[in-house]
Design a protein around this motif. Sequence first.
Motif, PDB file in Angstrom:
ATOM      1  N   ALA A 290      11.200   0.030  -4.301  1.00  0.00           N
ATOM      2  CA  ALA A 290      10.092   0.111  -3.347  1.00  0.00           C
ATOM      3  C   ALA A 290       8.730  -0.095  -4.000  1.00  0.00           C
ATOM      4  O   ALA A 290       7.832  -0.698  -3.404  1.00  0.00           O
ATOM      5  CB  ALA A 290      10.125   1.457  -2.622  1.00  0.00           C
ATOM      6  N   VAL A 291       8.561   0.378  -5.210  1.00  0.00           N
ATOM      7  CA  VAL A 291       7.257   0.239  -5.875  1.00  0.00           C
ATOM      8  C   VAL A 291       6.893  -1.219  -6.098  1.00  0.00           C
ATOM      9  O   VAL A 291       5.717  -1.578  -6.107  1.00  0.00           O
ATOM     10  CB  VAL A 291       7.260   1.016  -7.218  1.00  0.00           C
ATOM     11  CG1 VAL A 291       8.223   0.393  -8.236  1.00  0.00           C
ATOM     12  CG2 VAL A 291       5.854   1.095  -7.800  1.00  0.00           C
ATOM     13  N   ALA A 292       7.892  -2.082  -6.231  1.00  0.00           N
ATOM     14  CA  ALA A 292       7.643  -3.510  -6.450  1.00  0.00           C
ATOM     15  C   ALA A 292       7.526  -4.282  -5.152  1.00  0.00           C
ATOM     16  O   ALA A 292       6.977  -5.385  -5.132  1.00  0.00           O
ATOM     17  CB  ALA A 292       8.760  -4.112  -7.313  1.00  0.00           C
ATOM     18  N   VAL A 293       8.056  -3.719  -4.075  1.00  0.00           N
ATOM     19  CA  VAL A 293       8.038  -4.426  -2.782  1.00  0.00           C
ATOM     20  C   VAL A 293       7.634  -3.449  -1.674  1.00  0.00           C
ATOM     21  O   VAL A 293       8.413  -3.154  -0.769  1.00  0.00           O
ATOM     22  CB  VAL A 293       9.412  -5.061  -2.478  1.00  0.00           C
ATOM     23  CG1 VAL A 293       9.608  -6.326  -3.291  1.00  0.00           C
ATOM     24  CG2 VAL A 293      10.560  -4.088  -2.741  1.00  0.00           C
ATOM     25  N   PRO A 294       6.390  -2.957  -1.710  1.00  0.00           N
ATOM     26  CA  PRO A 294       5.982  -1.966  -0.708  1.00  0.00           C
ATOM     27  C   PRO A 294       6.024  -2.496   0.718  1.00  0.00           C
ATOM     28  O   PRO A 294       6.294  -1.740   1.652  1.00  0.00           O
ATOM     29  CB  PRO A 294       4.556  -1.606  -1.136  1.00  0.00           C
ATOM     30  CG  PRO A 294       4.090  -2.752  -1.998  1.00  0.00           C
ATOM     31  CD  PRO A 294       5.314  -3.244  -2.684  1.00  0.00           C
ATOM     32  N   GLU A 295       5.788  -3.813   0.901  1.00  0.00           N
ATOM     33  CA  GLU A 295       5.833  -4.370   2.258  1.00  0.00           C
ATOM     34  C   GLU A 295       7.245  -4.295   2.830  1.00  0.00           C
ATOM     35  O   GLU A 295       7.444  -3.968   3.997  1.00  0.00           O
ATOM     36  CB  GLU A 295       5.344  -5.824   2.265  1.00  0.00           C
ATOM     37  CG  GLU A 295       3.915  -5.997   1.805  1.00  0.00           C
ATOM     38  CD  GLU A 295       3.804  -6.184   0.292  1.00  0.00           C
ATOM     39  OE1 GLU A 295       4.832  -6.029  -0.416  1.00  0.00           O
ATOM     40  OE2 GLU A 295       2.688  -6.468  -0.177  1.00  0.00           O
ATOM     41  N   ALA A 296       8.234  -4.620   2.000  1.00  0.00           N
ATOM     42  CA  ALA A 296       9.620  -4.546   2.462  1.00  0.00           C
ATOM     43  C   ALA A 296      10.002  -3.116   2.807  1.00  0.00           C
ATOM     44  O   ALA A 296      10.639  -2.853   3.837  1.00  0.00           O
ATOM     45  CB  ALA A 296      10.556  -5.106   1.387  1.00  0.00           C
TER      46      ALA A 296
END
Length: 358
Positions: free
Chosen positions: A272-278
Motif C-alpha cells: 500500500a505504501v507504494a500504491v496509495p491510489e490502488a
Amino acid sequence: MNPFDFVYETRPARVVFRPGAALTATAEEARHLGLRRLLVLSGERGADTARAVADSLGPACAGLHTGARMHVPVEVADRGVAAARAAGADGCVAVGGGSAIGLGKAIALRTGLPLIAVPSTYAGSEMTPVWGLTEHGAKRTGRDPVVLPRSVVYDPELTLSLPVPLSVTSGINALAHAVEALYAPDGSPLVALMAEEGVRAMAGALPEVAAAPDSVPARSRALYGAWLCGACLGATTMGLHHKLCHVLGGTFGLPHAETHTVVLPYVLAFNAVAVPEAAATVARALGADDAPGALQELAGRLGAPRSLAELGLKEADLAVAAGQVAGQAYANPRPVTTGDALGVLRAAYEGREVRERG
C-alpha cells in the motif's frame, strides 16, 4: 504514473450469464463453436453436476472425466490429455472450480482443443489465458491464448450448493485478482473500473450469501463480481500475492482459495505504501478507510481461516517459502527481499492483526 498511458487488449470470448444456463446453454455454445464430440471434465466433488451437464449435451458428449485435482499435478494433466485423445474429442467442457478449469486449460495447451468453461465457484480462472501445472513440488504458470475458454457459461444456480465457507474463500480469492490488477504494471483505466466494481459487488454479496446461501440474487451478484475480478486477472500481470500463493499451494499443498484469503490483507498492507491510489480504490469499494484491515475484517466476520498455521503450514516452511518467492522474477510495486517475503509470511502464519506499513 500517467493513467492515460496504457495498452488494453480485449480477448475473444463469449459469456452467457443466466440462472439455469449450465443445462440449457452449454449445448448451444458447443453448436455455436461447431463442436460435436466434447469431453466433460470435473473433479470428484463436482461429478454429479458435470454428469448433468454431460447429459444435457446429448450425442455431443464424448465422455466424462472426473480426475481434476487442485493445482493440476502434471500426472493429472497427462491422464486428462490421454482421456481426450481416447474419446476422439474435438473440445472440452470444464465444469467446476479452478481445478476443473485448470485441467481443461492443461489439455488445451497440449492439444489445442477448444474449451468451454462452466464455473461453479468464484475462482475466475475461466476469464484468463493463464495456465498452471505442478511438478516435483513446484507450480509453474504461463500465458497462452490457446487456453482461454472460447465460451463461459455462468449459471448462479450451480453455486447454490457451494458451502458457505468455500463461497467466502472463493470470493476473496476473486477479490485478490482485482486488488493486484489495480497496481499491475499493465493496468488501464478500464481494468481499474472493472476491479473496483468487482470488489464492490463481491464484498457486498458475500455477507448476503452467508446469510442466505440459497438466494439466487445474492449468488448472481457474487458470480458477477467473480466475472469482473477474473477479467482483471486475465488482462494484467499479477504480483507478490499470487506468487506467494502459488508457492504455498504448489510446494506445500495448501488449499488454494483459503490461502488467498489469509494472505491477501498482508500483501496489500505491504504494497500500500507504494500504491496509495490502488489501496484507496479498494477501500472505497469496501466502504472503509483501511483496505487491508477491511479485507481481514470481512474474512473474519464470515468465518474464514485467519492464519497459515490453521491451513497446515509449518513454521519451518516459512524460510523455504520466502526464499522461493524472493528468488523468482515477477511484477510488484515494491521490491521484495527474502526478509520482506518472510515478514509477510510470518505475519500471515501467525494471523496477526493487519495494518498498512512501510
